[in-house]
Enzyme design. Structure first.
Site: not given
Length: 277
Positions: A8-9, A71, A156, A190, A192
């Site tokens: 994942d990013s 992702c 993040e 997403c 996240h």
């Protein structure tokens, strides 16, 4: 070791990793978060492909024959090129799977009105991947999209836990719900976004269901391994979990430990190590 690689990013893919590890606990895993270059959502197609392919090659180098792009942005903008071009030139026996296709195969089953909303990054929304994929399985389903460019940076940075994040959550929720009063299902497009699912649900009518991808992707992977015994038999089963990040390990460990309800100790991978291909 021939572990399953999960990429994942940043930290969002941990939501998918947790579900996969619960569904398939016997296997070995390596997780790579490219936190230092996150978010991917506002970057160009070429940049997303470059970053994703670098990380995929690094995971191949760690012995992973199978990699999950946990992702949505990478799945939308890099997966097809990686599957159809890059892997074929490198090693056709390796596999890279994404999260959009398995989600599109089932998301229509959650809606009673036939209208759903997709929340995603700029990159995922602009790619139009979800409407295109969902149409293959649910041609009569109406799909609305809303880009949420500030959510990944909030997550993040850890700011999502603070009350000020609610303003930006509500802004995008109001945006998607204004597109149709008949939306009864919201897909978190997403990985996240499950980290702020409680905040999302707080700004929604009670009849709107929020769908995260973790269990969907895990179920799809279980099915994939059943259908591909040649891959399943090639994967090692030592119940290990290794974590790597391209950014600060202490910050990553803090988030990952909360996901797995146990201490996590990650290792650092410099971006220039990913580029040494």
């Amino acid at each position: 070791m021939n572990p399953i690689g999960i990429f994942d990013s940043g930290i969002g893919g941990l939501t998918v990793f947790k579900s996969i590890a619960a569904a398939l606990p016997a296997y070995d895993y390596i997780y790579l978060g490219d936190n230092s270059r996150a978010p991917y959502g506002n970057r160009s197609f070429n940049t997303i492909h470059q970053y994703t392919w670098e990380c995929v090659q690094w995971l191949f180098g760690q012995g992973c024959p199978l990699i999950i792009l946990a992702c949505n942005t990478a799945s939308a903008k890099a997966l097809r090129t990686i599957q159809q071009k890059d892997i074929q030139a490198l090693d056709p026996d390796k596999r890279v799977l994404g999260v959009i296709r398995p989600t599109a195969e089932v998301v229509g089953n959650y809606s009673n009105t036939g209208e759903i909303g997709v929340l995603g990054t700029n990159g995922t929304v602009q790619s139009n991947s979800y409407p295109l994929e969902i149409e293959k399985f649910f041609p009569n389903l109406k799909v609305y999209q809303q880009a949420c460019p500030l959510w990944v940076p909030l997550i993040e940075s850890g700011e999502y836990e603070k009350p000020g994040a609610d303003y930006f959550v509500k802004e995008y929720i109001d945006g998607i719900m204004a597109q149709s009063a008949n939306i009864d299902t919201l897909l978190l497009g997403c990985t996240h976004y499950p980290l702020i699912q409680d905040k999302i649900e707080a700004h929604l009518p009670k009849n709107v269901r929020v769908v995260a991808q973790g269990d969907i992707v895990a179920d799809s992977l279980v099915n994939y391994l059943q259908r591909h015994p040649e891959m399943e038999q090639n994967l090692s089963k030592g119940q290990t979990k290794l974590f790597y990040t391209t950014d600060d390990t202490a910050e990553f460990d803090h988030h990952a430990s909360r996901f797995f309800s146990a201490p996590v100790t990650s290792s650092h991978v410099a971006v220039n190590e990913l580029r040494c291909k």
